[in-house]
Enzyme design. Structure first.
Site, PDB file in Angstrom:
ATOM      1  N   HIS A  62       0.838  -1.206   0.000  1.00  0.00           N
ATOM      2  CA  HIS A  62       0.000   0.000   0.000  1.00  0.00           C
ATOM      3  C   HIS A  62       0.869   1.251   0.000  1.00  0.00           C
ATOM      4  O   HIS A  62       1.187   1.812   1.048  1.00  0.00           O
ATOM      5  CB  HIS A  62      -0.913  -0.004   1.226  1.00  0.00           C
ATOM      6  CG  HIS A  62      -2.025   0.991   1.144  1.00  0.00           C
ATOM      7  ND1 HIS A  62      -3.270   0.739   1.653  1.00  0.00           N
ATOM      8  CD2 HIS A  62      -2.084   2.246   0.627  1.00  0.00           C
ATOM      9  CE1 HIS A  62      -4.047   1.796   1.448  1.00  0.00           C
ATOM     10  NE2 HIS A  62      -3.339   2.724   0.831  1.00  0.00           N
ATOM     11  N   HIS A 106     -10.554   0.356  -0.005  1.00  0.00           N
ATOM     12  CA  HIS A 106     -10.639   1.490   0.910  1.00  0.00           C
ATOM     13  C   HIS A 106     -12.084   1.513   1.382  1.00  0.00           C
ATOM     14  O   HIS A 106     -12.990   1.736   0.590  1.00  0.00           O
ATOM     15  CB  HIS A 106     -10.273   2.780   0.175  1.00  0.00           C
ATOM     16  CG  HIS A 106     -10.428   4.024   0.988  1.00  0.00           C
ATOM     17  ND1 HIS A 106      -9.347   4.747   1.441  1.00  0.00           N
ATOM     18  CD2 HIS A 106     -11.525   4.686   1.428  1.00  0.00           C
ATOM     19  CE1 HIS A 106      -9.776   5.797   2.121  1.00  0.00           C
ATOM     20  NE2 HIS A 106     -11.104   5.781   2.117  1.00  0.00           N
ATOM     21  N   GLY A 156      -3.179  12.371   4.786  1.00  0.00           N
ATOM     22  CA  GLY A 156      -2.090  11.451   4.486  1.00  0.00           C
ATOM     23  C   GLY A 156      -0.765  11.840   5.083  1.00  0.00           C
ATOM     24  O   GLY A 156      -0.454  13.019   5.262  1.00  0.00           O
ATOM     25  N   ASP A 216       0.674   2.709   3.849  1.00  0.00           N
ATOM     26  CA  ASP A 216      -0.151   3.765   3.263  1.00  0.00           C
ATOM     27  C   ASP A 216       0.681   5.037   3.092  1.00  0.00           C
ATOM     28  O   ASP A 216       0.233   6.144   3.391  1.00  0.00           O
ATOM     29  CB  ASP A 216      -1.390   4.036   4.120  1.00  0.00           C
ATOM     30  CG  ASP A 216      -2.410   4.934   3.426  1.00  0.00           C
ATOM     31  OD1 ASP A 216      -2.292   5.138   2.200  1.00  0.00           O
ATOM     32  OD2 ASP A 216      -3.315   5.440   4.121  1.00  0.00           O
TER      33      ASP A 216
END
Length: 430
Positions: free
Chosen positions: A61, A180, A325, A306
């Site tokens: 990811h 997601h 993020g 991520d």
């Protein structure tokens, strides 16, 4: 060409053991002692000095941002950052522009990855065209073009009918579907976890149910379709309960957790701080404890970062307007080793399994994540005893949006080899 790694510490039979590793033509040829007696002198010798040698980490990811968002990251910078973090294989998410939603676009990305990346890149295709909740991609075509899995990461597929059809299409050609999970009708444009902390800071919250409700929907669809359904960045106790029950029922469900959800919670947000804004958000202390428990009992299958780089400007100001993020690929091992292994919550071997072996196995990346004879020489050499402070200045990603800057940690990556060749190490720093 042959390379001999001497005096390496490897994890075998539940403990660290000293051995040598011989590499030939990019693969592990032998593991043992006095290998020069059997195979003769090597062309090149790396003295590991009793440092730990791990199979290269596998992160399914990662956001490389390329094409379309190269101010944030590129294939080259993102994969060099991966090598710096000890990763030798990464899964490139499809939220780029243009979206890899056709066989031609997937093939273009696969070719670019091979030319520009410092590590192996497994390419995602999107589930739907444009990552909407409408038209499905050509699953057979995108697999033939080189996609290893499909995902609309960054966007949940909002209609059950579309998701079920997507699962059927992915299952038919043997592609994992990584989701997601977020129900837009329950999302309410929050910027952090809903609860007392959000209320105190005056910030709109994101409820746990916006994630868990879509997980519950999807596991039923996964059971009916037979797809390998993978839950991205699980963050709530409720989602884990659904996943645990689904596994007990024999449904082909796997899930990942990100380092920040294991190490931080919303109580760590003491002010309006964009460096602590991500999606899913940092949840409650209760949720964080549930994630750690899920890691320990095997409900959680793997760790994935991520990694989501942004420009400095995008992470300034208020959480209300800053981008979601954080980066993570350069800090994952050190933060987790320090918090989980040094405190004896996990063994080193279990952490390596979660960061390397299991993601490779579960996503069919069969040549990755193994330190065995015949496997590609994708290896990471780590000084487990070196304590240092995480600094933005040492990061190789374009994005420095990390909440872990300033953290004291153990576990410094010294060198990363990909197919036996140096991808990160002293020679790359010249």
């Amino acid at each position: 060409m042959t390379t001999l790694i001497k005096n390496a510490q490897v994890w075998q039979a539940g403990q660290l053991q000293t051995t040598d590793i011989l590499i030939a033509e990019g693969r592990i040829k032998a593991i043992g002692h006095q290998l020069h007696d059997q195979f003769g002198p090597a062309d090149h010798v790396i003295c590991a000095d009793q440092h730990f040698v791990s199979p290269g980490f596998v992160d399914v990811h990662v956001h490389l941002r390329d094409p379309g968002q190269t101010a944030k990251e590129t294939i080259a910078t993102g994969t060099l950052a991966a090598a710096h973090g000890g990763f030798t294989t990464v899964g490139a998410m499809p939220n780029v522009d243009p979206v890899p939603d056709t066989p031609e676009r997937v093939a273009t990305m696969v070719a670019r990855n091979q030319q520009e990346a410092h590590v192996h890149v497994a390419q995602y295709a999107s589930i739907t065209t444009g990552r909407t909740s409408e038209q499905l991609v050509d699953f057979a075509g995108i697999k033939a073009a080189g996609a290893f899995a499909v995902s609309n990461d960054g966007s949940g597929v909002q209609t059950a009918g579309t998701m079920f059809a997507a699962m059927q299409g992915a299952a038919k050609v043997g592609l994992p579907l990584a989701a997601h999970v977020e129900d837009d009708s329950l999302y309410h444009h929050g910027v952090m976890n809903a609860g007392p902390v959000a209320d105190r800071l005056g910030l709109p919250g994101i409820n746990n149910v916006s994630e868990a409700a879509q997980v519950a929907r999807d596991v039923m669809l996964a059971e009916a379709s037979g797809v390998h359904y993978h839950v991205c960045h699980v963050s709530t106790a409720e989602s884990l309960r659904v996943i645990r029950n689904a596994k007990a029922a024999g449904i082909n469900v796997t899930c990942e957790v990100s380092p920040h959800h294991l190490l931080l919670c919303d109580e760590d947000i003491t002010m309006d701080n964009p460096m602590l804004k991500m999606n899913p958000p940092l949840r409650s202390a209760k949720d964080r404890a549930a994630l750690v428990a899920g890691l320990l009992d095997g409900t959680i299958d793997m760790i994935a970062t991520d990694h989501a780089p942004h420009t400095d400007a995008e992470k300034q100001g208020s959480m209300k307007t800053a981008a979601f993020g954080i980066t993570g690929i350069e800090t994952a091992f050190a933060t987790l080793y320090t918090a989980l292994v040094k405190t004896r919550l996990l063994t080193l071997g279990r952490l390596i399994e979660l960061m390397s072996t299991r993601p490779a196995e579960l996503f069919g990346l069969n040549t990755a994540g193994r330190l065995v004879v015949g496997a590609p020489a994708d290896l990471t050499i780590i000084d487990l005893d070196h304590q240092y402070e995480i600094e933005a200045a040492t990061m190789l990603s374009k994005g420095h949006n990390s909440p872990f800057i300033g953290w004291p940690v153990y576990g410094n990556v010294l060198m990363t080899l990909v197919d036996g060749k140096l991808a990160y190490g002293k020679e790359t720093q010249a």
